[in-house]
Structure formats: C-alpha cells, structure tokens
Write an enzyme that holds these catalytic residues in place. Structure first.
Site, PDB file in Angstrom:
ATOM      1  N   ASP A   9      24.873  -0.410 -29.694  1.00 12.55           N
ATOM      2  CA  ASP A   9      25.405   0.460 -28.730  1.00 12.55           C
ATOM      3  C   ASP A   9      24.645   2.019 -28.761  1.00 12.55           C
ATOM      4  O   ASP A   9      25.563   2.856 -29.087  1.00 12.55           O
ATOM      5  CB  ASP A   9      26.590   0.605 -28.342  1.00 12.55           C
ATOM      6  CG  ASP A   9      27.794   1.026 -29.107  1.00 12.55           C
ATOM      7  OD1 ASP A   9      28.724   1.612 -28.932  1.00 12.55           O
ATOM      8  OD2 ASP A   9      27.404   0.833 -30.655  1.00 12.55           O
ATOM      9  N   ASP A  14      24.660   3.660 -35.070  1.00 10.52           N
ATOM     10  CA  ASP A  14      23.577   2.819 -34.789  1.00 10.52           C
ATOM     11  C   ASP A  14      22.403   3.071 -35.080  1.00 10.52           C
ATOM     12  O   ASP A  14      21.561   2.310 -35.880  1.00 10.52           O
ATOM     13  CB  ASP A  14      23.655   2.498 -33.365  1.00 10.52           C
ATOM     14  CG  ASP A  14      25.098   2.020 -32.989  1.00 10.52           C
ATOM     15  OD1 ASP A  14      25.929   2.992 -32.420  1.00 10.52           O
ATOM     16  OD2 ASP A  14      25.181   0.771 -32.553  1.00 10.52           O
ATOM     17  N   HIS A 247      29.762   4.053 -39.952  1.00 14.41           N
ATOM     18  CA  HIS A 247      30.316   2.431 -39.916  1.00 14.41           C
ATOM     19  C   HIS A 247      29.277   1.451 -39.705  1.00 14.41           C
ATOM     20  O   HIS A 247      29.189   0.512 -40.344  1.00 14.41           O
ATOM     21  CB  HIS A 247      30.983   2.355 -38.358  1.00 14.41           C
ATOM     22  CG  HIS A 247      31.909   3.660 -38.255  1.00 14.41           C
ATOM     23  ND1 HIS A 247      33.230   3.559 -38.688  1.00 14.41           N
ATOM     24  CD2 HIS A 247      32.108   4.636 -37.278  1.00 14.41           C
ATOM     25  CE1 HIS A 247      33.894   4.665 -38.283  1.00 14.41           C
ATOM     26  NE2 HIS A 247      32.975   5.269 -37.285  1.00 14.41           N
ATOM     27  N   ASP A 248      28.451   1.748 -38.857  1.00 13.89           N
ATOM     28  CA  ASP A 248      27.228   0.646 -38.471  1.00 13.89           C
ATOM     29  C   ASP A 248      26.276   0.443 -39.744  1.00 13.89           C
ATOM     30  O   ASP A 248      25.710  -0.685 -40.026  1.00 13.89           O
ATOM     31  CB  ASP A 248      26.283   1.067 -37.238  1.00 13.89           C
ATOM     32  CG  ASP A 248      27.222   0.942 -36.175  1.00 13.89           C
ATOM     33  OD1 ASP A 248      27.088   1.654 -35.111  1.00 13.89           O
ATOM     34  OD2 ASP A 248      28.336   0.413 -36.142  1.00 13.89           O
TER      35      ASP A 248
HETATM   36  C1  BDR Z   1      32.347   2.242 -33.643  1.00 11.93           C
HETATM   37  O1  BDR Z   1      32.168   2.597 -32.406  1.00 11.93           O
HETATM   38  C2  BDR Z   1      31.055   3.596 -32.107  1.00 11.93           C
HETATM   39  O2  BDR Z   1      31.340   4.667 -31.776  1.00 11.93           O
HETATM   40  C3  BDR Z   1      30.037   3.462 -33.550  1.00 11.93           C
HETATM   41  O3  BDR Z   1      28.764   3.452 -33.305  1.00 11.93           O
HETATM   42  C4  BDR Z   1      30.743   2.191 -34.103  1.00 11.93           C
HETATM   43  O4  BDR Z   1      29.967   0.964 -33.952  1.00 11.93           O
HETATM   44  C5  BDR Z   1      32.984   2.690 -34.680  1.00 11.93           C
HETATM   45  O5  BDR Z   1      34.378   2.489 -34.079  1.00 11.93           O
HETATM   46 CA    CA Z   2      27.809   1.285 -32.683  1.00 14.00          CA
END
Ligand code: BDR
Ligand code: CA
Length: 320
Positions: A9, A14, A247-248
C-alpha cells in the site's frame, strides 16, 4: 536467490522495502500487487509505479482491492483534505510512465500461486491483507501453494491507531481479511508487528549516510526516511525522538537475514468486533490458550544489524 511477491500500500516504508527487494542480490522481485491502505488504491498504485519506474524494474504491477472486505473504508482521500498528510500522499519521485497490468491483483495471485512457480515464491504482505484474503477465499487451494507468507502488521504491546490504541494500522484497516489469513492454514506465516519494528529505527544520521552515498536510490531513500522521522516527531512520537521505524523494510530484510529478529511460534487471531479493540491482534504470548500456534511472531529486532544492512543495500550504487 529467493523469489518474492510484494503486496503493498505504497507509502514511504513500502517504498524502502521495494528498493531493498530490488537491490539485494539475494532477492528476486517477481511482481507487486497494490492494495488500499496508507492512501486509496489509485494513489498506492501510482506510488508503486513511480518507484518501479525510478528503479527501472521489469516486475509487473497489478492493482487490487480498493476497500476492505467488510468494514467501511477508513482511508482518507488526499484531495478531500486541504493540506497534504504529514506522511505524504504521493511519493516524492518523478511521475510514473508505466501502467499496471490489466489483470486484477487477486486473479494474478491465484493464477501465479496455482502455477508452477508459486510454491517457490514467498508472498509478502506489507499493507492491509485485503488482496491476500480475497485470493484465499476465491481459491482455498492457495493455502497449500503459498510456501511462506511474511506479514508486516499487528502488535502485542504496541499500537498505532488512535481510535483503537492497541491495534496496528495494516490489520485495523481490514481486520476481517487478517482474520481470514491467520485462520487460513498456510503452513508458514511470519508476522512482524510493531513490537519488532519499533525496535529497528532510523535516525537523521542514517539519512545523511544514505544521502552521502551519492546514488539516486540513496538520495531518494534519505528523502523518504527523513519524511518518516519528521512525521513521527509531529504526530506519533516514539520513546526516542528523531527516529522512525521502517516497518516494511524490516519485514523484507528478515527474509534474507532471519537473525535480524527474535521470533516465537504463537497463536494469533484478530478482533473483528467494533469497539476499542477493533483490529487488535491477539497474540497468545503466554501460551494460555489451547489453540495450535499458527504464526512465527517477531517480538524483538537487532536494530544495529538492520540499519547497517539497510544502509549497505540502499546506499549501494548497484545491486548489493
Ligand atoms: C504499517 O502501516 C503503514 O502505514 C506502513 O506502510 C506499514 O505497512 C505500519 O503500521
Ligand atoms: Ca505498508
């Protein structure tokens, strides 16, 4: 070489994950599927095409589900807000010149995983799990065809959704889809919740190092990560100011460097009843329930090792 498909997304983390997947020599990015999440589907697809074109990738992009399976879509449309989101709605990259493939992402995932290459290709969910759940519902045999599913999402002792403070965004956007995925019976599910990603953060010095690498990717990555640090300082301050999780990218990096995270095999389910816990992942860390563990959950991360790897891969002039 590990083959992967990224379901994204696309927002800034990402984008960092896609860069990592494209530039790490141990990974082959087969395709990308886009889903509603950080921003609406037309924006996540455009952002994904921008990064694919910027990187000069041949990997096809398939657009997927524009809204969650059941709940009303919580995703804000940027044009309906006078000021852009502090997170950024459109990636700071040149406009895309390519287009998504005509097939729907869900149909692509089904055709790919029912085909010969499916069982050799890890599926990575970096956004709400709407596309993946829709594919599993349409073709239940996928549970035996997907060799491993890596998911960024959830939280045990951490959350990032104001209206449901124990929930994490990806799962909260489509909890019904997440519940389908965790109950699907896919043999190898690995979950990277906020408990791990918040322990693997970048700093402005890391952005400086990426910028000083002098490569177009390093400079773009520095822009994206600086934007994340600014946004976290503004709207989601962590214990350590001037830092931001990626995170990703941690989720993808753990494919090639499993030692970056500490995992436990635990039972995971998702709350789908509206209320304060809506979209919260229930991770049975105490193993009190009698359900069989269904997920390898990362509850810790080696920040120094992750950041060193991220800077090496994203700062390299060519595939690292
Ligand atoms: C997740 O939510 C999105 O905002 C980021 O891309 C990540 O995948 C983190 O909570
Ligand atoms: Ca994401």
């Amino acid at each position: 070489m590990t083959r992967i498909i990224l379901d994204v997304d696309t927002g800034t983390d990402d984008a960092a994950a896609i860069m990592f997947a494209a530039l790490h020599t141990g990974l082959e990015l087969v395709a990308l599927t886009t889903v509603n999440g950080n921003v609406p589907l037309d924006y996540t697809t455009d952002n994904t095409l921008r990064i694919v074109d910027f990187l000069g990738l041949s990997a096809p992009v398939y657009a997927g589900m524009p809204a969650p399976l059941v709940r009303p879509n919580p995703t804000r449309r940027p044009e309906s807000f006078p000021t852009p989101s502090v997170w950024g709605d459109t990636l700071d990259l040149p406009p895309a010149h390519s287009s998504p493939r005509p097939a729907h992402a869900v149909d692509f995932l089904i055709e790919y995983y029912m085909g010969p290459a499916g069982p050799e290709t890890i599926l990575v969910g970096l956004g709400p799990l709407t596309n993946i759940a829709a594919a599993l519902k349409k073709q239940p045999h996928l549970t035996r065809r997907i060799p491993a599913l890596y998911v960024m999402g959830g939280g045990h002792a951490a959350g990032n959704v104001d209206s449901a403070p124990g929930s994490e965004f990806n799962i909260w956007v489509d909890p019904h889809a997440a519940a389908v995925v965790f109950a699907s019976g896919i043999e190898r599910i690995a979950l990277f919740p906020l408990d791990a990603t918040h322990r693997a953060c970048v700093t402005p010095a890391d952005c400086d190092a990426l910028e000083q690498a002098g490569t177009p990717v390093g400079q773009a990555a520095a822009r994206f990560l600086r934007k994340r640090i600014h946004a976290y300082n503004m709207v989601q301050p962590l214990e350590r100011p001037d830092t931001a999780p990626v995170h990703d990218a941690l989720t993808v990096a753990a494919i090639v460097e499993p030692g970056l995270v500490q995992t436990e095999h635990l039972y995971v389910d998702v709350e789908v009843i509206p209320g304060l816990a809506f979209g919260r992942t229930m991770i049975d860390v105490l193993r009190r329930g009698n359900q069989r563990p269904n997920t390898q959950v990362a509850l810790g991360a080696d920040e120094a090792a992750f950041i060193s790897l991220l800077r090496r891969v994203l700062g390299a002039a060519q595939q690292a």
